[in-house]
Design an enzyme around this catalytic site. Sequence first.
Site, PDB file in Angstrom:
ATOM      1  CB  CYS A  49      -1.131   0.046   1.605  1.00 21.54           C
ATOM      2  SG  CYS A  49      -1.744  -1.142   1.517  1.00 21.54           S
ATOM      3  CG  ASP A  81      -5.254  -2.705   8.669  1.00 23.02           C
ATOM      4  OD1 ASP A  81      -4.363  -1.413   9.047  1.00 23.02           O
ATOM      5  OD2 ASP A  81      -6.448  -2.088   8.308  1.00 23.02           O
ATOM      6  CB  CYS A 122      -2.167   1.251   4.273  1.00 23.72           C
ATOM      7  SG  CYS A 122      -2.459  -0.751   5.152  1.00 23.72           S
ATOM      8  CG  ASP A 123      -7.265  -0.235   5.777  1.00 29.88           C
ATOM      9  OD1 ASP A 123      -6.842  -0.280   4.338  1.00 29.88           O
ATOM     10  OD2 ASP A 123      -8.083  -1.388   5.836  1.00 29.88           O
ATOM     11  CE  LYS A 124      -7.730   1.191  10.859  1.00 30.15           C
ATOM     12  NZ  LYS A 124      -7.895  -0.053   9.706  1.00 30.15           N
ATOM     13  CB  CYS A 194      -6.774  -4.146  -0.441  1.00 33.62           C
ATOM     14  SG  CYS A 194      -5.548  -4.477   0.937  1.00 33.62           S
ATOM     15  CD  GLU A 446      -9.582  -3.835   9.815  1.00 31.73           C
ATOM     16  OE1 GLU A 446      -9.848  -2.716   9.439  1.00 31.73           O
ATOM     17  OE2 GLU A 446      -9.006  -4.696   8.754  1.00 31.73           O
ATOM     18  CB  SER A 472     -11.349  -6.524   6.359  1.00 30.59           C
ATOM     19  OG  SER A 472     -10.942  -5.702   5.265  1.00 30.59           O
TER      20      SER A 472
END
Length: 559
Positions: A49, A81, A122-124, A194, A446, A472
């Site tokens: 990511c 993650d 990435c996500d956060k 992702c 998650e 997730s």
Amino acid sequence: MNKLRSSAITQGVQRSPNRSMLRAVGFSDEDFTKPIIGVANGFSTITPCNMGLNKLALKAEESIREAGGMPQMFGTITVSDGISMGTEGMKYSLVSREVIADSIETACNAQSMDGVLAIGGCDKNMPGAMIAIARMNIPSIFIYGGTIKPGKLNGEDLTVVSAFEAVGQLTSGKINEKRLIEVEKNCIPGAGSCGGMFTANTMSAVIEVLGLSLPYSSTMAAEDYEKEVSAEKSAEILVDAIRKDIRPLTLMTKESFENAITVIMAIGGSTNAVLHILAIANTAGIDINIDDFERIRQKVPVICDLKPSGKYVTVDLHKAGGIPQVMKILLNTGLIHGNCRNIEGKTVVESLKDIPVKPPENQDVIRDIDNPLYKKGHLAILKGNLASEGCVAKISGIKNPVLKGPARIFESEEDCLKSILNNDIKAGNVVVIRNEGPVGGPGMREMLAPTSAIVGQGLGEKVALITDGRFSGGTYGLVVGHIAPEAAVGGNIALIKEGDLITVDATNQLIEVELSDEELEMRRINWEKPSKKYKKGVLSKYSRIVSTSSLGAVTDLEE
């Protein structure tokens, strides 16, 4: 241009020592009157990511110079993650949102920066940057690292979720180990976040709708050249925003947050968007609560056919017109506010004026409003005696969002996954994973490994999974997360026992255990608050200060 904040460290005789330090990092006489702009670079080789972010940071840095600003680059952390999923390490994922926010705020305020350009993957990274940007309220822009292209195997599109589901398929005898390894080797082909409408792509879309990143930038592929061009343009626009004094809190309004919620419903976004939007809005001082999601869901259809429950990945959405095309459809039907502005100073109406009101023909990624995948949004807010503060159900891709069955109780994700892989979970069960909330986890892990294993075993339509943890963005099936109050603080989820009958009814927004109030209170008398799992370190600190998930699991809530 207003007086620069950085003049506090660059102007006057008394700041000669400060200037001497700046000269050592490349400043010359003429640079001390230019805006100093932080480049918060999330580059890391921890995860695909973020591994492409440095080239974007360098492009943006050079573009800031050319536009008349002085860039100062600093690093922010990331947690993968996908790599930490299903392990103790996943407890640090949501915590990293706060660490990212704190680090950006700390660096920018300590150095009196005039603006910040944050880069994440990435996500956060996305909500962490937005929380910091809302706290500081200095001119800001976000550059998303971009989505990954789909993996390919025998003509089939793969994502990282394909690998998680393959584990369940293997244990239920649907595939062999050779196929598992083939999926593993082919599902992630390179750099980027992702690829489905998972959390990273959902949150990048939220930022685009809020007006703090450029149109189309949230759906670009990480490895495509247009991503570099977008990074350069973002830097130019930020310098201009500093000159015009366009600040984030003029863009982060009640209406713009409602637009963001509307868009995530329309695109089939991640449950995590609920948590993160609540956190960002709280920081921005905007009155958005969990009930707003249900109110908006009731009138907004899902019009994008995207993984995890749909057919396509985010690069397909980009080719079909991206977030601007989705917004134009919603604007044309009166579902979003047209007067919200972006970092360029343009309104939604102005930004979308050249976009057709109908989606392109010869594609079915984006549907027209009168031909939706689902007539209502896919993120339902449930309440009842198991979640008086509310919880989030993701109901896309399932035929019947109602299940009543006996509880199977697990005190951790690991125990649950072991039971699933041993084929102990049966059709009709309501799987309960508790003590995984913000305080109890701590960190609100998650549950992708258990849900993917359930789907892989063919039970996605026949089993409900509820938790005070999270899911997730790659999760689908009848799943309910963010149950609040959580088990660790005495929420009713802590009181249920094996075999208790639980109803999950997303149609009527209900989640209940068939127990009287009197029985629940009797059980509460015997309930003991669990001891803290961590005595030192960041998880210990986090568990002491984090709020309930219904308020976004923030760590700086006003008392």
